[in-house]
Design a protein around this motif. Structure first.
Motif, PDB file in Angstrom:
ATOM      1  N   GLU A 137       0.835  -1.205   0.000  1.00 37.56           N
ATOM      2  CA  GLU A 137       0.000   0.000   0.000  1.00 37.56           C
ATOM      3  C   GLU A 137       0.868   1.253   0.000  1.00 37.56           C
ATOM      4  O   GLU A 137       0.581   2.228  -0.714  1.00 37.56           O
ATOM      5  CB  GLU A 137      -0.927   0.004   1.211  1.00 37.56           C
ATOM      6  CG  GLU A 137      -1.892   1.184   1.224  1.00 37.56           C
ATOM      7  CD  GLU A 137      -2.830   1.153   2.421  1.00 37.56           C
ATOM      8  OE1 GLU A 137      -3.985   1.586   2.270  1.00 37.56           O
ATOM      9  OE2 GLU A 137      -2.403   0.705   3.515  1.00 37.56           O
ATOM     10  N   ARG A 138       1.940   1.235   0.765  1.00 36.53           N
ATOM     11  CA  ARG A 138       2.800   2.422   0.881  1.00 36.53           C
ATOM     12  C   ARG A 138       3.434   2.782  -0.458  1.00 36.53           C
ATOM     13  O   ARG A 138       3.563   3.967  -0.790  1.00 36.53           O
ATOM     14  CB  ARG A 138       3.888   2.177   1.937  1.00 36.53           C
ATOM     15  CG  ARG A 138       4.867   3.334   2.102  1.00 36.53           C
ATOM     16  CD  ARG A 138       5.832   3.102   3.240  1.00 36.53           C
ATOM     17  NE  ARG A 138       6.627   1.894   3.077  1.00 36.53           N
ATOM     18  CZ  ARG A 138       7.701   1.799   2.307  1.00 36.53           C
ATOM     19  NH1 ARG A 138       8.113   2.853   1.595  1.00 36.53           N
ATOM     20  NH2 ARG A 138       8.388   0.674   2.233  1.00 36.53           N
ATOM     21  N   ILE A 139       3.807   1.796  -1.253  1.00 31.52           N
ATOM     22  CA  ILE A 139       4.494   2.081  -2.512  1.00 31.52           C
ATOM     23  C   ILE A 139       3.534   2.179  -3.698  1.00 31.52           C
ATOM     24  O   ILE A 139       3.965   2.423  -4.826  1.00 31.52           O
ATOM     25  CB  ILE A 139       5.591   1.035  -2.805  1.00 31.52           C
ATOM     26  CG1 ILE A 139       4.998  -0.354  -3.059  1.00 31.52           C
ATOM     27  CG2 ILE A 139       6.615   1.012  -1.676  1.00 31.52           C
ATOM     28  CD1 ILE A 139       6.035  -1.403  -3.438  1.00 31.52           C
ATOM     29  N   GLY A 140       2.234   1.999  -3.457  1.00 32.83           N
ATOM     30  CA  GLY A 140       1.253   2.155  -4.528  1.00 32.83           C
ATOM     31  C   GLY A 140       0.946   0.898  -5.303  1.00 32.83           C
ATOM     32  O   GLY A 140       0.273   0.957  -6.334  1.00 32.83           O
ATOM     33  N   LEU A 141       1.412  -0.239  -4.815  1.00 31.09           N
ATOM     34  CA  LEU A 141       1.123  -1.497  -5.496  1.00 31.09           C
ATOM     35  C   LEU A 141      -0.336  -1.898  -5.309  1.00 31.09           C
ATOM     36  O   LEU A 141      -0.937  -2.508  -6.206  1.00 31.09           O
ATOM     37  CB  LEU A 141       2.043  -2.598  -4.953  1.00 31.09           C
ATOM     38  CG  LEU A 141       2.054  -3.941  -5.685  1.00 31.09           C
ATOM     39  CD1 LEU A 141       2.532  -3.774  -7.117  1.00 31.09           C
ATOM     40  CD2 LEU A 141       2.944  -4.934  -4.942  1.00 31.09           C
ATOM     41  N   VAL A 142      -0.920  -1.573  -4.146  1.00 28.60           N
ATOM     42  CA  VAL A 142      -2.344  -1.810  -3.904  1.00 28.60           C
ATOM     43  C   VAL A 142      -2.992  -0.506  -3.459  1.00 28.60           C
ATOM     44  O   VAL A 142      -2.320   0.427  -3.005  1.00 28.60           O
ATOM     45  CB  VAL A 142      -2.594  -2.917  -2.852  1.00 28.60           C
ATOM     46  CG1 VAL A 142      -1.949  -4.228  -3.286  1.00 28.60           C
ATOM     47  CG2 VAL A 142      -2.109  -2.503  -1.475  1.00 28.60           C
ATOM     48  N   ASP A 143      -4.313  -0.456  -3.595  1.00 31.25           N
ATOM     49  CA  ASP A 143      -5.050   0.775  -3.295  1.00 31.25           C
ATOM     50  C   ASP A 143      -5.605   0.815  -1.886  1.00 31.25           C
ATOM     51  O   ASP A 143      -5.745   1.887  -1.299  1.00 31.25           O
ATOM     52  CB  ASP A 143      -6.194   0.922  -4.299  1.00 31.25           C
ATOM     53  CG  ASP A 143      -5.682   0.934  -5.722  1.00 31.25           C
ATOM     54  OD1 ASP A 143      -5.057   1.929  -6.106  1.00 31.25           O
ATOM     55  OD2 ASP A 143      -5.875  -0.067  -6.436  1.00 31.25           O
ATOM     56  N   ARG A 144      -5.949  -0.358  -1.335  1.00 32.19           N
ATOM     57  CA  ARG A 144      -6.462  -0.432   0.027  1.00 32.19           C
ATOM     58  C   ARG A 144      -5.975  -1.711   0.672  1.00 32.19           C
ATOM     59  O   ARG A 144      -5.838  -2.739   0.008  1.00 32.19           O
ATOM     60  CB  ARG A 144      -7.996  -0.438   0.057  1.00 32.19           C
ATOM     61  CG  ARG A 144      -8.657   0.844  -0.393  1.00 32.19           C
ATOM     62  CD  ARG A 144     -10.153   0.785  -0.148  1.00 32.19           C
ATOM     63  NE  ARG A 144     -10.835   1.949  -0.691  1.00 32.19           N
ATOM     64  CZ  ARG A 144     -12.130   2.182  -0.592  1.00 32.19           C
ATOM     65  NH1 ARG A 144     -12.909   1.310   0.051  1.00 32.19           N
ATOM     66  NH2 ARG A 144     -12.678   3.264  -1.118  1.00 32.19           N
ATOM     67  N   VAL A 145      -5.745  -1.654   1.972  1.00 33.17           N
ATOM     68  CA  VAL A 145      -5.473  -2.848   2.777  1.00 33.17           C
ATOM     69  C   VAL A 145      -6.590  -2.978   3.796  1.00 33.17           C
ATOM     70  O   VAL A 145      -6.930  -2.013   4.494  1.00 33.17           O
ATOM     71  CB  VAL A 145      -4.105  -2.767   3.477  1.00 33.17           C
ATOM     72  CG1 VAL A 145      -3.924  -3.944   4.433  1.00 33.17           C
ATOM     73  CG2 VAL A 145      -2.976  -2.743   2.446  1.00 33.17           C
ATOM     74  N   LEU A 146      -7.167  -4.164   3.878  1.00 38.27           N
ATOM     75  CA  LEU A 146      -8.320  -4.416   4.736  1.00 38.27           C
ATOM     76  C   LEU A 146      -8.066  -5.645   5.594  1.00 38.27           C
ATOM     77  O   LEU A 146      -7.285  -6.524   5.216  1.00 38.27           O
ATOM     78  CB  LEU A 146      -9.562  -4.645   3.870  1.00 38.27           C
ATOM     79  CG  LEU A 146      -9.957  -3.476   2.954  1.00 38.27           C
ATOM     80  CD1 LEU A 146     -10.849  -3.956   1.823  1.00 38.27           C
ATOM     81  CD2 LEU A 146     -10.653  -2.396   3.772  1.00 38.27           C
ATOM     82  N   PRO A 147      -8.710  -5.730   6.768  1.00 36.15           N
ATOM     83  CA  PRO A 147      -8.592  -6.962   7.557  1.00 36.15           C
ATOM     84  C   PRO A 147      -9.008  -8.164   6.712  1.00 36.15           C
ATOM     85  O   PRO A 147      -9.988  -8.103   5.957  1.00 36.15           O
ATOM     86  CB  PRO A 147      -9.558  -6.734   8.716  1.00 36.15           C
ATOM     87  CG  PRO A 147      -9.665  -5.247   8.831  1.00 36.15           C
ATOM     88  CD  PRO A 147      -9.556  -4.720   7.430  1.00 36.15           C
ATOM     89  N   ALA A 148      -8.256  -9.245   6.826  1.00 36.54           N
ATOM     90  CA  ALA A 148      -8.504 -10.415   5.980  1.00 36.54           C
ATOM     91  C   ALA A 148      -9.950 -10.881   6.060  1.00 36.54           C
ATOM     92  O   ALA A 148     -10.555 -11.252   5.043  1.00 36.54           O
ATOM     93  CB  ALA A 148      -7.555 -11.543   6.374  1.00 36.54           C
TER      94      ALA A 148
END
Length: 269
Positions: free
Chosen positions: A182-193
């Motif tokens: 998420e920090r480097i822009g590879l994904v847009d959101r991180v959510l609880p599994a």
């Protein structure tokens, strides 16, 4: 087509394509390739579908190419050639073996529920958005298998994370956790599994109900095509598309539902 390596369902205008070999972390097979392609075409042609989610069954998204397939190639077995164009009217860039997602007229959201390695990571990159579980992991994997940057990842990855970060991820093939992704822009959101699929579906449902499908189709094409255009070319396309939008039923509905303070009833026309 009867599916064996994927699951396909449509709920509330959202199609879910689920890679379904959980015992092998959804490792990619030739059968899976054919089935995903068929399911994406089915979703694209279904007026009852407005958004597509790509995810994996079990604890992984996709561990990359199945090792049996790699062993076959290593042993001199034939490697399948690319299929025919997914959409013969799309630009050639979107007619490659795995690079056809940009030709889909609807948004594709990756719900990355676990490891996404090699080809599995590439499939996530071709999606328009990437939502990841907090325990997801990414690796390009290729350099640790004696392989190279396949299937356009050398073009995709720098556009998401920048050239030097792409070099790092490609050269080292190190594992990247969800937070760093998420920090480097590879994904847009991180959510609880535990919440990943529900939250992804909720976002998809908002697009399906509150946003003009015509707008989504046109903007998706604009955004992907702009990467091959100058600013002047992108501006000219935007100006032409805006004039077409003014003549659309969705524009009339967009104004009407705002003025009448009611939910929209977009038709995609």
């Amino acid at each position: 087509m009867a599916y064996t390596d994927i699951l396909y369902d449509v709920t509330d205008a959202v199609a879910a394509v689920t890679l379904n070999r959980p015992d092998r972390l959804n490792a990619w097979t030739a059968t899976m390739e054919d089935e995903v392609r068929d399911a994406m075409a089915q979703a694209a042609g279904d007026d009852g579908v407005r958004v597509i989610i790509l995810t994996g069954a079990g604890r992984g998204f996709c561990a990359g190419a199945d090792m049996d397939l790699l062993n076959t190639i290593q042993g001199g077995g034939a490697r399948r050639g690319p299929p025919g164009a997914f959409d013969a009217t799309a630009r050639p860039d979107y007619q490659m073996q795995y690079g056809y997602f940009p030709a889909l007229p609807k948004p594709v959201i990756a719900a990355v529920n676990g490891p996404a390695a090699g080809l599995g990571m590439i499939m996530a990159l071709y999606c328009d958005l990437r939502f990841a579980a907090d325990n997801a992991m990414f690796t390009t994997a290729f350099s640790r298998r004696g392989l190279i940057a396949e299937h356009g990842v050398s073009w995709l990855l720098p556009r998401l994370v920048g050239p030097s970060r792409a070099i790092d991820l490609m050269f080292s093939a190190r594992k990247v956790g969800a937070a760093e992704a998420e920090r480097i822009g590879l994904v847009d959101r991180v959510l609880p599994a535990a919440d990943l699929l529900a939250e992804t579906r909720a976002y998809a449902a908002e697009l399906a109900t509150m946003v003009s499908p015509r707008s989504l189709k046109v903007m998706k094409r604009q955004l992907w095509d702009a990467q091959f255009q100058t600013l002047a070319e992108a501006t000219a396309v935007g100006n032409r598309e805006m004039m077409d939008s003014f003549r659309s039923a969705d524009f009339r509905e967009g104004v009407a539902h705002f003025m009448e303070k009611r939910p929209p009833r977009f038709t995609g026309t």
